[in-house]
Design an enzyme around this catalytic site. Structure first.
Site, PDB file in Angstrom:
ATOM      1  CD  GLU A  94      -2.929   0.747   2.593  1.00 33.72           C
ATOM      2  OE1 GLU A  94      -3.336   1.973   2.797  1.00 33.72           O
ATOM      3  OE2 GLU A  94      -3.297  -0.313   2.929  1.00 33.72           O
ATOM      4  CG  ASP A  96      -1.840   4.469   2.761  1.00 31.75           C
ATOM      5  OD1 ASP A  96      -2.261   4.000   2.059  1.00 31.75           O
ATOM      6  OD2 ASP A  96      -1.378   4.181   3.855  1.00 31.75           O
ATOM      7  CD  GLU A  98      -3.708   7.862   6.403  1.00 28.22           C
ATOM      8  OE1 GLU A  98      -4.543   6.979   6.302  1.00 28.22           O
ATOM      9  OE2 GLU A  98      -2.838   7.764   7.052  1.00 28.22           O
TER      10      GLU A  98
END
Length: 289
Positions: A94, A96, A98
């Site tokens: 993953e 990311d 954010e």
């Protein structure tokens, strides 16, 4: 990297997906009643009933994905808007972005993280050098067999380098979907959870446009080994992301990354000795974290 794209688009023979239309690349994942379509714009709504999220219709291996995003205006404390790539399963990979909301007037923070074989805990956090609520900015993830690069308006803010030769796993064998969502995370998002979401300011709106996926599309029925092979350059096909100049940052990009780290980074897991008494292996070897 977008400048280089034009040089190599002629090599691209298979597995190419690019569009600016949401419906061609993505589909709602949850809370369809929290999606608002206004011409070329897509708005995701968070209220005290629900957030919302969407995901790509296909999975990809290597290439570049990008969105233009305008973040929640005003008092966004407690909210998180995420843009990320992820594979499936307990040992997933993953990448990311954010975006952590804050009280009015405070800087918006962006937290990045990398999961490899189900293990994350590689957070870096920086304060953006502009107000991301006032206009659209482009957030991108570039991924090939040598590096993962997170970019903001084409400025690299993080590089995760392939260090397999040092015995450190690297995400290169799982096809990944592309996702985005907005949700309430006031247990941790703003000042460590001290500032809670003020629902009197709801709904909180994140606005999107210009969805781009320039990557190798993977077929569900094909094994991960075959997908990796299909998405790598060979004598028969050349992919732009495999070109030698894409294996590391340019000198200019390296200077940009150094500027970001020196002036805007507020947290780096590599420097958190309380959390990691033993420095994580990739931090020891990375020239750019």
């Amino acid at each position: 990297m977008s400048k280089m794209l034009g040089l190599f688009v002629g090599f691209l023979l298979v597995g190419f997906a690019a569009s600016s239309k949401f419906d061609e690349l993505f589909q709602p994942g949850w809370a369809m009643d929290h999606f608002i379509h206004e011409g070329e714009l897509l708005k995701l709504k968070l209220d005290n009933y629900s957030g919302a999220g969407f995901g790509s219709k296909s999975k990809y291996m290597f290439g570049k994905v990008a969105i233009q995003l305008k973040l929640v205006e005003g008092d966004s404390a407690g909210t998180v808007t995420a843009f990320y790539m992820s594979s499936d399963g307990p040992y997933h990979n993953e990448f990311d972005f954010e975006f952590l909301g804050n009280t009015t007037g405070e800087p918006y923070s962006v937290q990045t993280n990398v999961y490899v074989n189900g293990v994350g805990n590689r957070e870096q956090r920086l304060n953006l050098w502009f107000d991301p609520t006032k206009d659209f900015h482009t957030y991108s993830i570039f991924w090939n067999q040598r590096q993962v690069v997170f970019l903001v308006d084409e400025t690299p803010i993080r590089v995760h380098t392939n260090l397999e030769h040092k015995g450190i796993p690297y995400p290169k064998d799982q096809a990944m979907g592309v996702y985005s969502s907005i949700w309430n995370a006031d247990d941790w998002a703003t000042q460590g959870g001290r500032v809670k979401t003020d629902w009197s300011h709801a709904p909180f709106i994140a606005t999107y446009k210009d969805f781009q996926i320039d990557a190798c599309e993977c077929h569900v029925s094909v094994t991960s080994t075959d997908n990796a092979k299909n998405c790598s350059s060979s004598e028969d096909k050349k992919y732009w992301w495999d070109e030698p100049m894409m294996s590391e940052l340019t000198l200019h990009q390296s200077h940009q990354l150094m500027w970001v780290r020196a002036n805007h980074m507020v947290y780096d897991y590599c420097s958190d000795t309380a959390r990691f008494p033993v420095t994580p292996a990739e931090c020891v070897h990375h020239r750019h974290h």
